[in-house]
Motif scaffolding. Structure first.
Motif, short mmCIF file in Angstrom:
data_model
loop_
_atom_site.label_atom_id
_atom_site.label_comp_id
_atom_site.label_asym_id
_atom_site.label_seq_id
_atom_site.Cartn_x
_atom_site.Cartn_y
_atom_site.Cartn_z
N LEU A 1 5.92 -21.65 -20.73
CA LEU A 1 5.03 -20.52 -20.46
C LEU A 1 5.35 -19.88 -19.13
CD1 LEU A 1 2.63 -18.74 -21.11
CD2 LEU A 1 1.11 -20.52 -20.21
N VAL A 2 5.55 -20.70 -18.11
CA VAL A 2 5.87 -20.18 -16.77
C VAL A 2 7.17 -19.38 -16.81
CG1 VAL A 2 6.52 -20.82 -14.42
CG2 VAL A 2 4.62 -21.99 -15.55
N GLU A 3 8.17 -19.91 -17.48
CA GLU A 3 9.46 -19.21 -17.57
C GLU A 3 9.32 -17.90 -18.33
OE1 GLU A 3 12.37 -21.80 -19.20
OE2 GLU A 3 12.33 -23.20 -17.53
N SER A 4 8.48 -17.90 -19.38
CA SER A 4 8.30 -16.67 -20.17
C SER A 4 7.58 -15.60 -19.36
CB SER A 4 7.53 -16.97 -21.46
OG SER A 4 6.15 -17.23 -21.20
N VAL A 5 6.64 -16.02 -18.52
CA VAL A 5 5.93 -15.07 -17.65
C VAL A 5 6.91 -14.44 -16.67
CG1 VAL A 5 4.22 -14.86 -15.80
CG2 VAL A 5 3.67 -16.18 -17.85
N ASN A 6 7.81 -15.25 -16.15
CA ASN A 6 8.83 -14.74 -15.24
C ASN A 6 9.74 -13.74 -15.94
OD1 ASN A 6 10.41 -14.91 -12.67
ND2 ASN A 6 11.99 -15.69 -14.07
N ALA A 7 10.10 -14.04 -17.20
CA ALA A 7 10.97 -13.12 -17.97
C ALA A 7 10.28 -11.79 -18.19
CB ALA A 7 11.33 -13.76 -19.31
N VAL A 8 8.98 -11.84 -18.49
CA VAL A 8 8.21 -10.59 -18.69
C VAL A 8 8.22 -9.76 -17.41
CG1 VAL A 8 5.88 -9.67 -19.01
CG2 VAL A 8 6.73 -11.45 -20.53
N GLY A 9 8.02 -10.42 -16.27
CA GLY A 9 8.02 -9.70 -15.00
C GLY A 9 9.35 -9.02 -14.73
N LYS A 10 10.45 -9.69 -15.05
CA LYS A 10 11.77 -9.12 -14.82
C LYS A 10 12.03 -7.90 -15.70
CE LYS A 10 13.41 -12.23 -11.89
NZ LYS A 10 13.81 -11.89 -10.50
N VAL A 11 11.58 -7.97 -16.96
CA VAL A 11 11.88 -6.90 -17.91
C VAL A 11 10.91 -5.72 -17.80
CG1 VAL A 11 11.99 -6.30 -20.37
CG2 VAL A 11 12.98 -8.46 -19.55
N PHE A 12 9.61 -6.01 -17.67
CA PHE A 12 8.61 -4.94 -17.76
C PHE A 12 8.14 -4.40 -16.42
CE2 PHE A 12 8.39 -7.09 -21.81
CZ PHE A 12 8.28 -6.05 -22.71
N GLY A 13 8.42 -5.11 -15.35
CA GLY A 13 8.04 -4.60 -14.03
C GLY A 13 6.57 -4.26 -13.93
N THR A 14 6.26 -3.00 -13.65
CA THR A 14 4.87 -2.57 -13.47
C THR A 14 4.05 -2.65 -14.75
OG1 THR A 14 5.53 -0.25 -13.86
CG2 THR A 14 5.48 -1.02 -11.58
N ALA A 15 4.71 -2.76 -15.90
CA ALA A 15 3.99 -2.85 -17.18
C ALA A 15 3.75 -4.30 -17.60
CB ALA A 15 4.77 -2.13 -18.27
N SER A 16 4.06 -5.24 -16.71
CA SER A 16 3.95 -6.66 -17.04
C SER A 16 2.54 -7.07 -17.44
CB SER A 16 4.40 -7.52 -15.86
OG SER A 16 5.77 -7.33 -15.60
N ASN A 17 1.54 -6.54 -16.72
CA ASN A 17 0.16 -6.95 -16.99
C ASN A 17 -0.26 -6.62 -18.42
OD1 ASN A 17 -0.25 -8.03 -14.47
ND2 ASN A 17 -1.05 -6.12 -13.59
N THR A 18 0.26 -5.52 -18.95
CA THR A 18 -0.06 -5.16 -20.34
C THR A 18 0.46 -6.22 -21.30
OG1 THR A 18 0.05 -2.80 -19.82
CG2 THR A 18 0.27 -3.41 -22.14
N ILE A 19 1.68 -6.65 -21.09
CA ILE A 19 2.29 -7.67 -21.95
C ILE A 19 1.61 -9.02 -21.77
CG2 ILE A 19 4.40 -8.95 -22.43
CD1 ILE A 19 4.44 -6.10 -23.45
N LEU A 20 1.38 -9.41 -20.51
CA LEU A 20 0.76 -10.71 -20.25
C LEU A 20 -0.66 -10.77 -20.78
CD1 LEU A 20 2.01 -11.33 -16.59
CD2 LEU A 20 2.93 -12.27 -18.72
N GLY A 21 -1.37 -9.67 -20.72
CA GLY A 21 -2.72 -9.62 -21.27
C GLY A 21 -2.73 -9.83 -22.78
N PHE A 22 -1.80 -9.18 -23.46
CA PHE A 22 -1.71 -9.35 -24.91
C PHE A 22 -1.26 -10.77 -25.26
CE2 PHE A 22 0.27 -9.14 -29.08
CZ PHE A 22 -0.68 -8.42 -29.80
N GLY A 23 -0.41 -11.34 -24.43
CA GLY A 23 0.08 -12.69 -24.68
C GLY A 23 -1.04 -13.71 -24.76
N ARG A 24 -2.10 -13.48 -23.98
CA ARG A 24 -3.21 -14.43 -23.96
C ARG A 24 -4.02 -14.40 -25.24
NH1 ARG A 24 -2.81 -13.20 -18.32
NH2 ARG A 24 -4.07 -11.29 -18.49
N ILE A 25 -3.89 -13.34 -26.03
CA ILE A 25 -4.61 -13.26 -27.31
C ILE A 25 -3.63 -13.21 -28.49
CG2 ILE A 25 -6.59 -12.09 -26.28
CD1 ILE A 25 -5.50 -9.46 -27.49
#
Length: 254
Positions: free
Chosen positions: A76-100
């Motif tokens: 999970l930690v590694e996947s969060v890091n990958a999202v940050g690298k790819v989506f940048g400022t849009a990371s929170n949108t992806i991470l929020g959906f990931g939780r549901i």
């Protein structure tokens, strides 16, 4: 007892002697009792060894559970890091959906994040902005979950097929009833105003036109995951994703 008619009769005597059966049953009962006592004696003799065996088995199970939980959290930690690298400022949108994601598309948080990073990278290479990446990735994942539900396959396989389609490889999508022809992609790009002619379609225009055709051809599957979430296949996907998320949470605590 007389058998036969007329003057020709045969007389048979039935005595009802059950002494032989009684003796056999007593013998069997004695044998079973002796066997039971023998087993009991041996179990008592090796009681400490048996207790040690159970303790070792329980210990191995606990160690295995701890390892699984820690790995789940690490993923999970590694996947969060990958999202940050790819989506940048849009990371929170992806991470929020990931939780549901478990209840929405049948994917664990870590699994969704990793798949989203792969799709986001593909869309990003096609020229989509950071704002477009987040929304489009979630939309694609939902449609992939619908396709997986209809065609009874895993969501990650459907997403892999979609990613292949975006990269110009149409074959993987055909098993989901979608056939994207490059000539049609160029024509659609012109129709959408993304290019002046079919010979001037760039990479971004091609990706957006491909997405438009994909959504169009998969319309009949839209919403199927949510509509059939209580059916066995989708309920199983949701359950497995929840278990993975729970393991990751326990791993974080450990």
């Amino acid at each position: 007892m007389a058998i036969g008619g007329g003057g020709n009769r045969v007389h048979v005597a039935v005595t009802g002697d059950t002494s032989g059966l009684t003796k056999a049953l007593k013998k069997a009962d004695t044998a079973v009792g002796g066997f039971g006592k023998s087993v009991s004696t041996k179990l008592k003799k090796h009681a400490d060894l048996i207790k040690t065996g159970f303790a070792l088995a329980a210990g191995r199970a606990i160690v295995g559970f701890v390892k699984t939980s820690i790995k789940a959290n690490s993923d999970l930690v590694e996947s969060v890091n990958a999202v940050g690298k790819v989506f940048g400022t849009a990371s929170n949108t992806i991470l929020g959906f990931g939780r549901i994601a478990a209840d929405t598309v049948g994917l664990s948080n870590a699994e969704f994040n990793q798949l989203a990073a792969n799709i986001g990278a593909t869309l990003g290479n096609a020229g989509l902005s950071a704002e477009q990446l987040g929304a489009e990735t979630i939309k694609l994942t939902k449609r992939a979950a619908d396709l997986a539900s209809v065609f009874n396959t895993d969501v990650d396989q459907a997403l892999a097929a979609v990613t292949s389609g975006l990269n110009g490889m149409a074959v993987p999508l055909r098993k989901f009833g979608i056939n994207i022809v490059q000539a049609e992609v160029r024509q659609r790009a012109v129709a959408l105003g993304l290019a002046d002619t079919t010979t001037t379609v760039d990479k971004q225009a091609k990706a957006l036109a491909t997405l438009d055709i994909f959504y169009e051809q998969s319309t009949t599957s839209a919403g199927d995951f949510a509509d059939t979430i209580e059916d066995l296949a989708n309920a199983q996907r949701v359950l497995e994703a929840r278990v993975e998320d729970t393991a990751a949470a326990i791993g974080e605590a450990l």
